[in-house]
Scaffold this motif. Structure first.
Motif, PDB file in Angstrom:
ATOM      1  N   LEU A  63     -60.564  72.402  -1.040  1.00 45.56           N
ATOM      2  CA  LEU A  63     -59.900  71.885   0.413  1.00 45.56           C
ATOM      3  C   LEU A  63     -58.500  71.648   0.400  1.00 45.56           C
ATOM      4  CD1 LEU A  63     -60.974  71.142   3.202  1.00 45.56           C
ATOM      5  CD2 LEU A  63     -61.271  68.710   2.246  1.00 45.56           C
ATOM      6  N   SER A  64     -58.145  70.798  -0.477  1.00 49.09           N
ATOM      7  CA  SER A  64     -56.427  70.267  -0.460  1.00 49.09           C
ATOM      8  C   SER A  64     -55.618  71.706  -0.640  1.00 49.09           C
ATOM      9  CB  SER A  64     -56.279  69.701  -1.682  1.00 49.09           C
ATOM     10  OG  SER A  64     -56.248  70.289  -2.781  1.00 49.09           O
ATOM     11  N   VAL A  65     -56.061  72.808  -1.378  1.00 50.44           N
ATOM     12  CA  VAL A  65     -55.047  74.050  -1.346  1.00 50.44           C
ATOM     13  C   VAL A  65     -55.511  74.691  -0.173  1.00 50.44           C
ATOM     14  CG1 VAL A  65     -55.037  76.306  -2.528  1.00 50.44           C
ATOM     15  CG2 VAL A  65     -55.325  74.262  -3.883  1.00 50.44           C
ATOM     16  N   PHE A  66     -56.391  74.620   0.477  1.00 58.67           N
ATOM     17  CA  PHE A  66     -56.496  75.339   1.788  1.00 58.67           C
ATOM     18  C   PHE A  66     -55.653  74.766   3.006  1.00 58.67           C
ATOM     19  CE2 PHE A  66     -60.790  77.075   1.033  1.00 58.67           C
ATOM     20  CZ  PHE A  66     -60.361  78.674   1.006  1.00 58.67           C
ATOM     21  N   ILE A  67     -55.520  73.366   2.967  1.00 59.11           N
ATOM     22  CA  ILE A  67     -54.857  72.496   3.849  1.00 59.11           C
ATOM     23  C   ILE A  67     -53.589  72.784   3.561  1.00 59.11           C
ATOM     24  CG2 ILE A  67     -54.595  70.305   4.437  1.00 59.11           C
ATOM     25  CD1 ILE A  67     -57.290  69.520   4.489  1.00 59.11           C
ATOM     26  N   GLY A  68     -52.987  72.615   2.502  1.00 59.09           N
ATOM     27  CA  GLY A  68     -51.844  72.875   1.949  1.00 59.09           C
ATOM     28  C   GLY A  68     -51.268  74.147   2.376  1.00 59.09           C
ATOM     29  N   THR A  69     -51.831  75.200   2.114  1.00 56.04           N
ATOM     30  CA  THR A  69     -51.603  76.672   2.471  1.00 56.04           C
ATOM     31  C   THR A  69     -51.398  76.786   3.880  1.00 56.04           C
ATOM     32  OG1 THR A  69     -52.677  77.591   0.457  1.00 56.04           O
ATOM     33  CG2 THR A  69     -52.265  78.764   2.397  1.00 56.04           C
ATOM     34  N   GLY A  70     -52.089  75.995   4.544  1.00 61.09           N
ATOM     35  CA  GLY A  70     -52.033  76.072   6.095  1.00 61.09           C
ATOM     36  C   GLY A  70     -50.711  75.446   6.359  1.00 61.09           C
ATOM     37  N   VAL A  71     -50.580  74.244   5.910  1.00 61.35           N
ATOM     38  CA  VAL A  71     -49.389  73.482   6.346  1.00 61.35           C
ATOM     39  C   VAL A  71     -48.126  74.098   6.069  1.00 61.35           C
ATOM     40  CG1 VAL A  71     -48.122  71.417   6.063  1.00 61.35           C
ATOM     41  CG2 VAL A  71     -50.551  71.168   6.464  1.00 61.35           C
ATOM     42  N   GLY A  72     -47.925  74.555   4.725  1.00 63.98           N
ATOM     43  CA  GLY A  72     -47.001  75.290   4.246  1.00 63.98           C
ATOM     44  C   GLY A  72     -46.607  76.587   4.956  1.00 63.98           C
ATOM     45  N   LEU A  73     -47.577  77.456   5.604  1.00 63.76           N
ATOM     46  CA  LEU A  73     -47.542  78.574   6.333  1.00 63.76           C
ATOM     47  C   LEU A  73     -47.033  78.344   7.444  1.00 63.76           C
ATOM     48  CD1 LEU A  73     -48.318  81.736   6.305  1.00 63.76           C
ATOM     49  CD2 LEU A  73     -50.044  80.599   7.292  1.00 63.76           C
ATOM     50  N   VAL A  74     -47.378  77.420   8.155  1.00 63.32           N
ATOM     51  CA  VAL A  74     -46.702  77.037   9.556  1.00 63.32           C
ATOM     52  C   VAL A  74     -45.173  76.477   9.485  1.00 63.32           C
ATOM     53  CG1 VAL A  74     -47.093  75.540  11.363  1.00 63.32           C
ATOM     54  CG2 VAL A  74     -48.851  76.630  10.465  1.00 63.32           C
ATOM     55  N   VAL A  75     -44.935  75.612   8.351  1.00 60.27           N
ATOM     56  CA  VAL A  75     -43.586  75.266   8.246  1.00 60.27           C
ATOM     57  C   VAL A  75     -42.865  76.396   7.984  1.00 60.27           C
ATOM     58  CG1 VAL A  75     -42.228  73.960   6.710  1.00 60.27           C
ATOM     59  CG2 VAL A  75     -44.233  72.794   7.525  1.00 60.27           C
ATOM     60  N   LYS A  76     -43.147  77.219   7.042  1.00 63.35           N
ATOM     61  CA  LYS A  76     -42.196  78.324   6.743  1.00 63.35           C
ATOM     62  C   LYS A  76     -42.082  79.347   7.789  1.00 63.35           C
ATOM     63  CE  LYS A  76     -40.301  80.380   3.142  1.00 63.35           C
ATOM     64  NZ  LYS A  76     -39.620  81.410   3.762  1.00 63.35           N
ATOM     65  N   TYR A  77     -43.116  79.685   8.503  1.00 62.59           N
ATOM     66  CA  TYR A  77     -43.027  80.564   9.653  1.00 62.59           C
ATOM     67  C   TYR A  77     -42.236  79.936  10.907  1.00 62.59           C
ATOM     68  CZ  TYR A  77     -44.172  83.237  13.989  1.00 62.59           C
ATOM     69  OH  TYR A  77     -44.001  83.698  15.230  1.00 62.59           O
TER      70      TYR A  77
END
Length: 137
Positions: free
Chosen positions: A37-51
């Motif tokens: 769960l933490s990896v999914f959430i972290g991935t989503g947060v990082g993805l939006v920030v990077k985009y």
């Protein structure tokens, strides 16, 4: 050279957002599949920030409207599938081998660094290609 430094800086920001979100998630939830769960959430947060950072500062992209921006974000996410597999593979590999949160986060940082190098090339070629070609030609 300036672009490479800026991209590296933004990758570091997105990595910090990703790892921070993962760490916060595992502190708040310790139940079943808490690491996944933490990896999914972290991935989503990082993805939006990077985009958000990439589209404005790296590729100088301006969406025509919300639909156009959503289309570009979908392409951005699609290009990220391969790089996410690399990132997750390294992160989960470190977690499996060393079994500590610190090692998992080190694996995440290594995987993200590899992934971001590949992702820049994919985004430049397939996501922001029309806009990039037209404005930087």
């Amino acid at each position: 050279m300036h672009l490479a430094l800026l991209y590296t800086f933004f990758a570091a920001i997105a990595t910090a957002a990703n790892i921070g979100a993962q760490d916060l998630t595992t502190r708040l939830y310790t139940g079943p599949y808490h690491i996944l769960l933490s990896v999914f959430i972290g991935t989503g947060v990082g993805l939006v920030v990077k985009y958000v950072l990439d589209k404005k500062w790296i590729f100088r992209f301006k969406a025509e409207n919300a639909r156009h921006d959503a289309t570009m974000f979908t392409l951005y996410v699609t290009m990220g599938l391969v790089t996410t597999a690399i990132f997750w593979g390294v992160e989960f590999g470190f977690n499996h081998i060393f079994g500590t949160a610190e090692a998992r986060y080190i694996g995440a940082c290594i995987g993200l660094a590899i992934g971001y190098v590949i992702k820049y090339r994919l985004d430049k070629r397939y996501v922001f290609r029309t806009f990039t070609t037209a404005t930087r030609a």
